[in-house]
Design a protein around this motif. Structure first.
Motif, short mmCIF file in Angstrom:
data_model
loop_
_atom_site.label_atom_id
_atom_site.label_comp_id
_atom_site.label_asym_id
_atom_site.label_seq_id
_atom_site.Cartn_x
_atom_site.Cartn_y
_atom_site.Cartn_z
N ASN A 300 0.82 -1.21 0.00
CA ASN A 300 0.00 0.00 0.00
C ASN A 300 0.85 1.26 0.00
O ASN A 300 1.77 1.41 0.82
CB ASN A 300 -0.90 0.04 1.24
N TYR A 302 -0.44 4.45 0.92
CA TYR A 302 -1.70 4.98 1.44
C TYR A 302 -1.46 5.65 2.79
O TYR A 302 -0.80 5.07 3.67
CB TYR A 302 -2.71 3.84 1.61
N THR A 417 -5.16 10.00 2.50
CA THR A 417 -6.25 9.03 2.31
C THR A 417 -7.12 9.41 1.12
O THR A 417 -8.06 8.68 0.80
CB THR A 417 -7.12 8.96 3.59
N TYR A 420 -4.25 7.47 -3.49
CA TYR A 420 -3.45 6.33 -3.03
C TYR A 420 -3.36 5.28 -4.13
O TYR A 420 -4.07 5.33 -5.15
CB TYR A 420 -4.04 5.72 -1.75
#
Length: 691
Positions: A300, A302, A417, A420
């Motif tokens: 990720n 993120y 957030t 991403y």
């Protein structure tokens, strides 16, 4: 301060006027359809060199600006012998007024969106120019340009970003240009050694210049009295070279077309493609923030997380050169990402702490550092995503081969957030992988071969660097005799091939060794290809390993009829096949001989072709040579005991009149044929009574 600036500017202008003017100074202007333009200059001067001449206003330029920015300049590299470029390119004139031909190399990049590229000129009466592509005018050629005007590079070839400008000064030269190039124009598969440039000079040529080199680095090799050939050193495999000849007399010179040829591909260079994956273990892919690892599989970019992927590269040979790397990852979620694939250096995310991994990924994501720097135009489809990796990825992966693992990082620039990028990892259905194209050479091996005075049955177990001419393999052979292969009948050869056997006559006894007669680096390994063979007798050889003849097979299967024969003072049934030697084998039909793997121990059985109760006729001559013929017992397929064709004239050979080594002498009278013997003879008989 204002006064000082004015004085300085005036002084600079004066310096430019005094030192920026060559004896012959031709001004050119290059422009594109966007309206961008560059001023350029070519010419000659008695003070000029092929490099940078500051006193004439030449100055070496920095690298090209970023793509999409207009820039035009001369590339001096092919003429100066070092990487130089300038807006002006003046060359040496031995004397003034100058008469002759000069070549310049123009390079460019156009403005973003430009669709045309033009070169404007204003030439004095004694000067003409020609503009053509680097292949010598195959793609575009302006013809002879004079007076003033504009030449447009054909739009289809603007993307070549380079052209030759040839300037002719004075009356057109009456010498015809050189012709009949050898190697021929655009010839391919030229050997890398033993190459001579050859040509026919134009009538009236008194002196010549020979220019040669890789396409981007053509240098003058010779300038002197007229010659029509020039020897080259060892060339590189699979490379294109350019060359031309200037024919001259004491009044003028004329340049030939720019000829090119391409050398052979290195047949021992293996190019392969492999997909490499993470191991199925925690942290071979994953995510972390600055303090802890947050995922043991999912990757990720993120919020505060960065991701990584580690790939098992143990199946890539350690001596490989990495040619290209392509990333393949499966997106399971993303929103309009700006993201990078980053180098990890020696950081191993499987074992290293989260803060070490985080710092490495977050500090190596910039454009030019990252392997892939991406500013997507919107949210991507959640599916497989492929990126060809750049920057230092090939070097980095190659340096990782001995570690057997290679890592890269995944980062979204915003650390938010809202935007991403997220990939599946090793534990999910769609594991990431790298598609790696690599090349490597099979290693060479050391080799030694004993040869006798006279005829030898030989083969080559691999390849020498360069060509495989017989004089490179056996430089001390008897040059009064040809080397022969057997293809239904004897045929003379000048080059040899692994897997094929030959008769070679040698002058004296000698041991050939790598490091002496053959290169220090050894004999190059070749693939163990099946050997094409005919129905009937064939001479063949093995590769770099000693193998048992019982392991030989054929395609189609079952074609071998009888034993395998070697030769050493006469034919003998061999129990091992030794590299460098030649062997005879008879097949029942056309097919291929398959050489066994030396590691297959099951192929080591030895066939007993001659029974203990058979009769033996042992014939010895005065030189100490001897040979044994056999008298069979029982019902025997005598066709399996046929000897190979007789050796070259004058060599020792004994056989039954039927051409066999074994016969049934009980049922009929058999003649014995003998050649190359020295009388008197001694005949010894065992297990039989004969008359």
């Amino acid at each position: 301060m204002r006064t000082l600036i004015s004085v300085f500017s005036a002084a600079l202008l004066y310096a430019t006027m005094v030192f920026g003017q060559a004896a012959l100074d031709i001004q050119l202007t290059a422009s594109d359809s966007i309206g961008s333009n560059n001023g350029l200059a070519i010419g000659v001067d008695t003070a000029a060199t092929n490099g940078i001449d500051p006193e004439l206003g030449e100055s070496d330029l920095p690298p090209f600006p970023p793509a999409g920015t207009f820039e035009v300049r001369f590339d001096l590299t092919p003429y100066a012998g070092e990487p130089l470029s300038s807006f002006k390119d003046y060359r040496n004139a031995p004397a003034l007024p100058y008469t002759g031909v000069v070549e310049y190399k123009l390079i460019w990049q156009l403005s973003s969106g430009a669709s045309t590229f033009k070169i404007s000129y204003n030439l004095p009466p004694e000067v003409t120019i020609n503009i053509k592509d680097l292949a010598g005018g195959i793609l575009f050629d302006s013809g002879t340009l004079s007076d003033s005007g504009t030449y447009s590079i054909p739009p289809a070839y603007i993307g070549l970003n380079a052209a030759f400008i040839t300037m002719t000064v004075g009356e057109p030269c009456t010498i015809p240009e050189a012709s009949n190039p050898n190697p021929a124009e655009l010839q391919t598969n030229v050997e890398i050694t033993g190459v001579y440039l050859g040509w026919v000079n134009g009538a009236g040529t008194e002196n010549v210049e020979v220019w040669f080199g890789p396409n981007e680095r053509v240098l003058k090799l010779y300038d002197g009295l007229a010659i029509n050939s020039w020897p080259l050193g060892t060339l590189n495999y699979d490379s294109q070279y350019s060359w031309y000849v200037v024919c001259k007399n004491n009044e003028c010179g004329i340049q030939s077309p720019n000829w090119t040829f391409t050398t052979v591909r290195d047949t021992n260079l293996i190019i392969d493609t492999i997909n490499v994956y993470p191991q199925n273990l925690n942290n071979w892919t994953g995510s972390c923030n600055a303090s802890s690892k947050t995922q043991v599989s999912l990757v990720n970019g993120y919020d505060t997380e960065v991701g990584w992927m580690v790939f098992d590269i143990s199946d890539i040979p350690s001596n490989a050169n990495i040619n290209s790397v392509k990333f393949n990852g499966y997106l399971y979620d993303n929103i309009w990402p700006y993201w990078s694939i980053t180098p990890m250096g020696n950081v191993n995310p499987v074992t290293d702490a989260a803060y070490t991994v985080f710092n490495q990924v977050s500090t190596h994501s910039g454009n030019g550092i990252a392997y892939s720097h991406n500013e997507e135009s919107g949210t991507l489809n959640n599916d497989w995503l492929t990126r060809t990796l750049g920057s230092t990825v090939t070097v980095d992966l190659q340096s990782s081969l001995l570690k057997n693992w290679f890592a890269l990082g995944i980062l979204e620039f915003d650390f938010s957030t809202s935007y991403y990028v997220k990939f599946q990892g090793w534990a999910e259905a769609n594991k990431p992988f790298l598609e790696v194209i690599y090349s490597y050479h099979e290693p060479a091996f050391q080799f030694s071969l004993d040869v006798v005075d006279g005829w030898n049955l030989v083969s080559i177990p691999g390849k020498l660097p360069g060509n495989q001419e017989i004089d490179n393999w056996w430089p001390y052979r008897d040059t009064l005799a040809n080397v022969f292969k057997f293809d239904i009948q004897y045929q003379s050869v000048t080059t040899v091939t692994p897997g094929v056997g030959y008769w070679m006559k040698h002058s004296g006894v000698r041991t050939y060794n790598t490091g002496d007669e053959w290169p220090d680096g050894g004999i190059e390994l070749v693939s163990h290809d099946s050997i094409n063979a005919n129905s009937g007798w064939n001479i063949f050889g093995v590769y770099e390993e000693v193998v048992p003849p019982a392991g030989l097979t054929t395609s189609p299967s079952g074609l071998i009829n009888g034993p395998v024969y070697g030769h050493s003072g006469g034919y003998y049934i061999t129990t091992q096949l030794v590299p460098g030697h030649g062997y005879w084998v008879k097949l029942d039909n056309d097919g291929q001989i398959i050489i066994p793997d030396a590691s297959l121990k099951s192929n080591n059985e030895v066939t007993n072709w001659f029974k203990n109760d058979w009769g033996r006729i042992i014939i010895s001559d005065a030189a100490g040579k001897n040979y044994t013929l056999y008298a069979v017992n029982g019902d025997i397929d005598l066709s399996r005991y046929e000897l190979p064709p007789p050796p070259p004239s004058g060599m020792f050979d004994i056989r039954y009149g039927s051409g066999r080594i074994a016969e049934d002498i009980n049922s009929s009278t058999q003649a014995i044929e003998m050649t190359g013997i020295e009388y008197p003879l001694t005949v010894k008989v065992e297990n039989r009574d004969i008359r």
